[in-house]
Scaffold this motif. Structure first.
Motif, PDB file in Angstrom:
ATOM      1  N   PHE A 150       0.846  -1.188   0.000  1.00 31.96           N
ATOM      2  CA  PHE A 150       0.000   0.000   0.000  1.00 31.96           C
ATOM      3  C   PHE A 150       0.884   1.242   0.000  1.00 31.96           C
ATOM      4  O   PHE A 150       2.054   1.201   0.376  1.00 31.96           O
ATOM      5  N   ARG A 151       0.317   2.327  -0.465  1.00 22.95           N
ATOM      6  CA  ARG A 151       0.946   3.641  -0.386  1.00 22.95           C
ATOM      7  C   ARG A 151       0.095   4.541   0.501  1.00 22.95           C
ATOM      8  O   ARG A 151      -1.118   4.403   0.558  1.00 22.95           O
ATOM      9  N   LEU A 152       0.748   5.481   1.150  1.00 21.77           N
ATOM     10  CA  LEU A 152       0.070   6.512   1.924  1.00 21.77           C
ATOM     11  C   LEU A 152       0.122   7.814   1.137  1.00 21.77           C
ATOM     12  O   LEU A 152       1.152   8.160   0.559  1.00 21.77           O
ATOM     13  N   ARG A 153      -1.003   8.526   1.097  1.00 24.77           N
ATOM     14  CA  ARG A 153      -1.049   9.789   0.354  1.00 24.77           C
ATOM     15  C   ARG A 153      -1.782  10.834   1.178  1.00 24.77           C
ATOM     16  O   ARG A 153      -2.907  10.617   1.621  1.00 24.77           O
ATOM     17  N   THR A 154      -1.126  11.974   1.389  1.00 24.51           N
ATOM     18  CA  THR A 154      -1.757  13.090   2.090  1.00 24.51           C
ATOM     19  C   THR A 154      -2.580  13.907   1.101  1.00 24.51           C
ATOM     20  O   THR A 154      -2.413  13.793  -0.116  1.00 24.51           O
ATOM     21  N   ARG A 155      -3.435  14.757   1.615  1.00 22.02           N
ATOM     22  CA  ARG A 155      -4.291  15.571   0.758  1.00 22.02           C
ATOM     23  C   ARG A 155      -3.490  16.585  -0.054  1.00 22.02           C
ATOM     24  O   ARG A 155      -3.959  17.069  -1.085  1.00 22.02           O
ATOM     25  N   ASP A 156      -2.274  16.912   0.390  1.00 27.26           N
ATOM     26  CA  ASP A 156      -1.441  17.833  -0.400  1.00 27.26           C
ATOM     27  C   ASP A 156      -0.563  17.104  -1.410  1.00 27.26           C
ATOM     28  O   ASP A 156       0.287  17.708  -2.060  1.00 27.26           O
TER      29      ASP A 156
END
Length: 210
Positions: A99-105
């Motif tokens: 999995f990857r983590l992605r912030t809203r920015d």
């Protein structure tokens, strides 16, 4: 496949005006009108995921009614919805999924099978983890080491709160479910992870997508 019990009794009803309700063991939970029938259906099944499947830690049977018809479904804790007579397994070699983590920015992590997230996440003594994902948070909603995520051999992601100050929660199609301090929950597909009020998206990947 292990048989899914008939308990609890869960029904989903979607009305022509795209409103609806979820009834779990006789208790009704209204679904406010959405933009269309599909959005209302997603909201209702998201509520079933968080209030029934995750709460019990297993799939649950659902009888769904909407303007397109009536049919039996099974809702899984990871958010997958299947016909009641189909044994559902994620496509591809789940044991190799990441999995990857992605912030809203737009900041993203590398593909991983385990991660600690926070302002300055650090593993506990003896703890092993592949990824330390630091989140820039001037509002200090996020704890230094806020939560941990792990993916299992079936391709399901579990999130564990690390006794964070402002809490960890899951939001799916408008329904929010907080974790108890130190507790773990399966993260449904398409759900948003909330660290305090800060949003984090978890994206599943198969080996062929890397």
């Amino acid at each position: 496949m292990t048989a899914v019990p008939d308990f609890p009794r869960v029904t989903v009803t979607i009305h022509p005006d795209a409103s609806g309700e979820v009834t779990i063991q006789g208790i009704s939970h209204p679904i406010p009108a959405r933009a269309d029938i599909r959005a209302a259906r997603q909201a209702a099944l998201g509520m079933v995921t968080l209030r029934a499947a995750i709460a019990l830690g297993r799939p649950v049977r659902v009888t769904a009614h909407d303007p397109d018809g009536t049919w039996p479904l099974i809702v899984h804790p990871d958010g997958h919805v299947t016909a009641a007579d189909i044994d559902h397994s994620p496509a591809g070699p789940a044991s190799d999924r990441t999995f990857r983590l992605r912030t809203r920015d737009g900041r993203t992590s590398e593909p991983t099978r385990s991660a600690l997230i926070g302002r300055n996440p650090q593993p506990a003594e003896g703890e092993t983890v592949q990824t330390l994902f630091a989140i820039y948070d001037t509002g200090r909603q996020v704890s230094k080491t806020h939560a941990r995520l792990d993916i299992d051999d079936r391709g399901s992601v579990t999130v564990t709160d690390r006794d964070s100050t402002n809490g960890t929660a899951i939001r799916l199609h408008g329904t929010r479910r907080p974790l108890r301090a130190g507790a773990s929950l399966v993260l449904p597909h398409e759900a948003t992870l909330l660290l305090g009020d800060l949003e984090l998206v978890v994206e599943l990947e198969s080996p062929s997508e890397e």
